[in-house]
Design an enzyme around this catalytic site. Structure first.
Site, short mmCIF file in Angstrom:
data_model
loop_
_atom_site.label_atom_id
_atom_site.label_comp_id
_atom_site.label_asym_id
_atom_site.label_seq_id
_atom_site.Cartn_x
_atom_site.Cartn_y
_atom_site.Cartn_z
N SER A 193 24.65 -0.64 7.74
CA SER A 193 23.98 -1.11 6.53
C SER A 193 24.64 -0.52 5.29
O SER A 193 25.80 -0.80 4.99
CB SER A 193 22.48 -0.76 6.60
OG SER A 193 21.77 -1.26 5.50
N HIS B 282 17.33 -6.35 4.61
CA HIS B 282 17.95 -7.17 5.66
C HIS B 282 17.01 -8.26 6.16
O HIS B 282 16.84 -8.46 7.37
CB HIS B 282 18.43 -6.29 6.82
CG HIS B 282 19.41 -5.25 6.41
ND1 HIS B 282 20.65 -5.58 5.91
CD2 HIS B 282 19.32 -3.90 6.39
CE1 HIS B 282 21.29 -4.45 5.61
NE2 HIS B 282 20.50 -3.43 5.89
#
Length: 297
Positions: free
Chosen positions: A75, A186
């Site tokens: 991420s 996300h």
């Protein structure tokens, strides 16, 4: 964050932390070293703080002759990985993640959301439970991170995530942990601010990698600077496939892994995904010293 490394290598203060304060227009250095934790947890602060600490830890490793054969980041960590691979300038990465945090926080203020880690169930089961929770609540809840074979993070609107938590307990989950992220990440809730982030990415130079990079979105090699930009944009609303990324690193021959930055979670995930790898850390001066000694052996 990072303070013990700077006590050992004080020259990094001016080069990185003071420069970061100038670039961002606030004292990120003070927040990293002194807090308060409540302010440090705000996404527009957390994200540049983690990237900066990771860049500093990498500088220490590099100064001691540690050069990676391949890099990847989970991420937010993908920005640091791209800096390491020569794709992004660290100052540009800092500005991008500051904006990333601001956009995520703004999206959460409009539509409150949160994230939860589900431990003990496989991906297919959690996906099925997400569909059921979304249908029952009328809200968004999606898989955000596939962290290992039995750890899946979900993201979405508050009521939907709460509903999902109830369902996965019934399905036999070992644990459900609500994460202190400050909002949802996300997932499609961020679609409303995606264009602004895309525009910011277009304004930054992305060079081709000088060290191979595996994207945590695609779990595939990053072929070019343009590919790197696309991966960062797609992970903004898309799933982090860390399980696939760790498998890809192992397939490429990465047997010794170094978790660069303030964390200590990814090494454990990688050992569960690909047993037999050795994982080192840099989250303290002591761990960094152990890492340097281990890699020199």
């Amino acid at each position: 964050m990072g303070l013990d490394l700077l006590r050992r290598w004080p020259g990094l203060t001016e080069k990185y932390y003071r420069r970061a304060d100038e670039v961002l227009g606030f004292e990120l250095s003070r927040l990293c070293w002194q807090g308060p934790a409540q302010e440090l947890r705000q996404m527009p602060v957390t994200q540049p703080a983690v990237v900066l600490t990771s860049v500093v830890a990498h500088e220490v490793l590099h100064a001691h002759g540690v050069v990676p054969d391949i890099v990847a980041g989970h991420s937010l960590g993908e920005f640091s990985a791209l800096v390491c691979a020569g794709v992004l300038d660290w100052v540009d990465a800092l500005r991008l993640v500051r904006l990333r945090g601001e956009l995520m926080m703004a999206a959460n203020q409009r539509v409150p959301g949160k994230m939860a880690a589900v431990v003990g169930l496989d991906l297919a089961t959690v996906e099925e439970m997400c569909a059921k929770a979304a249908a029952a609540s009328g809200e968004v809840v999606e898989v955000a991170n596939h962290n290992d074979f039995t750890q899946v993070v979900v993201s979405g609107q508050t009521a939907a995530v709460d509903a999902l938590a109830g369902l996965v307990w019934q399905a036999g989950a070992d644990r459900v942990v609500m994460l202190e992220i400050g909002g949802a990440a996300h997932c499609t809730l961020l679609g409303g601010v995606e264009d602004e982030f895309a525009a910011a990415l277009e304004d930054v130079e992305f060079r081709d990698p000088v060290i191979p990079v595996v994207s945590s979105f695609s779990a595939a090699p990053v072929a070019s600077g343009a590919d790197a930009r696309d991966c960062l944009l797609r992970q903004f609303t898309g799933r982090v496939n860390w399980t696939g990324t760790a498998l890809r690193l192992a397939a490429e021959g990465a047997g010794r892994l170094v978790e660069v930055g303030p964390g200590k979670v990814l090494g454990g995930l990688c050992r569960r995904i690909t047993p037999g790898v050795t994982a080192y850390r840099t989250d303290s001066e002591e761990q960094t010293a152990l890492t340097l000694a281990g890699l020199a052996g």
